[in-house]
Scaffold this motif. Structure first.
Motif, PDB file in Angstrom:
ATOM      1  N   TYR A  32       0.817  -1.219   0.000  1.00 43.34           N
ATOM      2  CA  TYR A  32       0.000   0.000   0.000  1.00 43.34           C
ATOM      3  C   TYR A  32       0.853   1.272   0.000  1.00 43.34           C
ATOM      4  CZ  TYR A  32      -3.542   3.436   1.188  1.00 43.34           C
ATOM      5  OH  TYR A  32      -4.370   4.533   1.156  1.00 43.34           O
ATOM      6  N   ASP A  33       1.752   1.413   0.963  1.00 46.83           N
ATOM      7  CA  ASP A  33       2.554   2.636   1.068  1.00 46.83           C
ATOM      8  C   ASP A  33       3.419   2.855  -0.175  1.00 46.83           C
ATOM      9  OD1 ASP A  33       1.465   3.226   3.537  1.00 46.83           O
ATOM     10  OD2 ASP A  33       3.128   2.339   4.664  1.00 46.83           O
ATOM     11  N   LYS A  34       3.974   1.769  -0.682  1.00 43.92           N
ATOM     12  CA  LYS A  34       4.819   1.890  -1.876  1.00 43.92           C
ATOM     13  C   LYS A  34       3.999   2.267  -3.109  1.00 43.92           C
ATOM     14  CE  LYS A  34       8.843  -0.597  -0.495  1.00 43.92           C
ATOM     15  NZ  LYS A  34       9.759   0.470  -0.249  1.00 43.92           N
ATOM     16  N   VAL A  35       2.797   1.742  -3.229  1.00 44.62           N
ATOM     17  CA  VAL A  35       1.934   2.088  -4.362  1.00 44.62           C
ATOM     18  C   VAL A  35       1.534   3.559  -4.284  1.00 44.62           C
ATOM     19  CG1 VAL A  35      -0.277   1.662  -5.509  1.00 44.62           C
ATOM     20  CG2 VAL A  35       1.101  -0.263  -4.717  1.00 44.62           C
ATOM     21  N   VAL A  36       1.187   4.019  -3.096  1.00 39.70           N
ATOM     22  CA  VAL A  36       0.842   5.437  -2.922  1.00 39.70           C
ATOM     23  C   VAL A  36       2.036   6.305  -3.287  1.00 39.70           C
ATOM     24  CG1 VAL A  36       0.256   7.211  -1.214  1.00 39.70           C
ATOM     25  CG2 VAL A  36      -0.960   5.025  -1.204  1.00 39.70           C
ATOM     26  N   GLU A  37       3.212   5.883  -2.864  1.00 39.50           N
ATOM     27  CA  GLU A  37       4.437   6.624  -3.191  1.00 39.50           C
ATOM     28  C   GLU A  37       4.651   6.685  -4.710  1.00 39.50           C
ATOM     29  OE1 GLU A  37       9.068   5.535  -2.683  1.00 39.50           O
ATOM     30  OE2 GLU A  37       7.896   5.462  -0.823  1.00 39.50           O
TER      31      GLU A  37
END
Length: 135
Positions: free
Chosen positions: A42-47
């Motif tokens: 999730y965090d990497k995709v948002v990034e």
């Protein structure tokens, strides 16, 4: 996965360099998609989405400045396409991502690569042709 091809070259160095960077971001996204070690992406995709948005805005600004500098007659319609693309990315519902992160990322990648390659080959090559008629 996403390969830069000679047919994408505009022969405008700054534009081609920026297009290649967009392909690089897409390939980094694909590497994340294929990474089975990271389960919660999730965090990497948002990034990645934020990085893509930032870079697209930067790139679109460069293209639009170039188009204005050559008096490109279809500038406004080209700008509208850029704005619609940015809006589509901004409107992505990140809450849906938790259901299936890999599928979500793959859908964004497919949308992005279809849009960017089609945009380069059709819309960008149009202003490139226009610039050549001025030379």
């Amino acid at each position: 996965m996403f390969e830069w091809k000679e047919e994408y070259e505009t022969k405008i160095e700054v534009i081609d360099t920026q297009h290649k960077e967009l392909f690089k971001i897409a390939n980094e996204s694909y590497a994340l998609l294929k990474n089975d070690i990271i389960l919660d992406k999730y965090d990497k995709v948002v990034e990645i989405i934020n990085r893509l948005l930032d870079y697209c805005e930067y790139h679109f600004s460069t293209e639009e400045e170039y188009q204005l500098s050559i008096g490109y007659k279809k500038f406004l319609s080209h700008k509208v396409q850029h704005e619609e693309f940015i809006k589509k990315l901004r409107d992505e519902n990140l809450k849906k991502m938790d259901e299936n992160q890999d599928e979500y990322l793959m859908n964004i990648l497919e949308f992005f690569m279809k849009w960017i390659t089609g945009h380069i080959l059709a819309r960008d090559m149009d202003y490139v042709q226009y610039a050549r008629t001025l030379a």
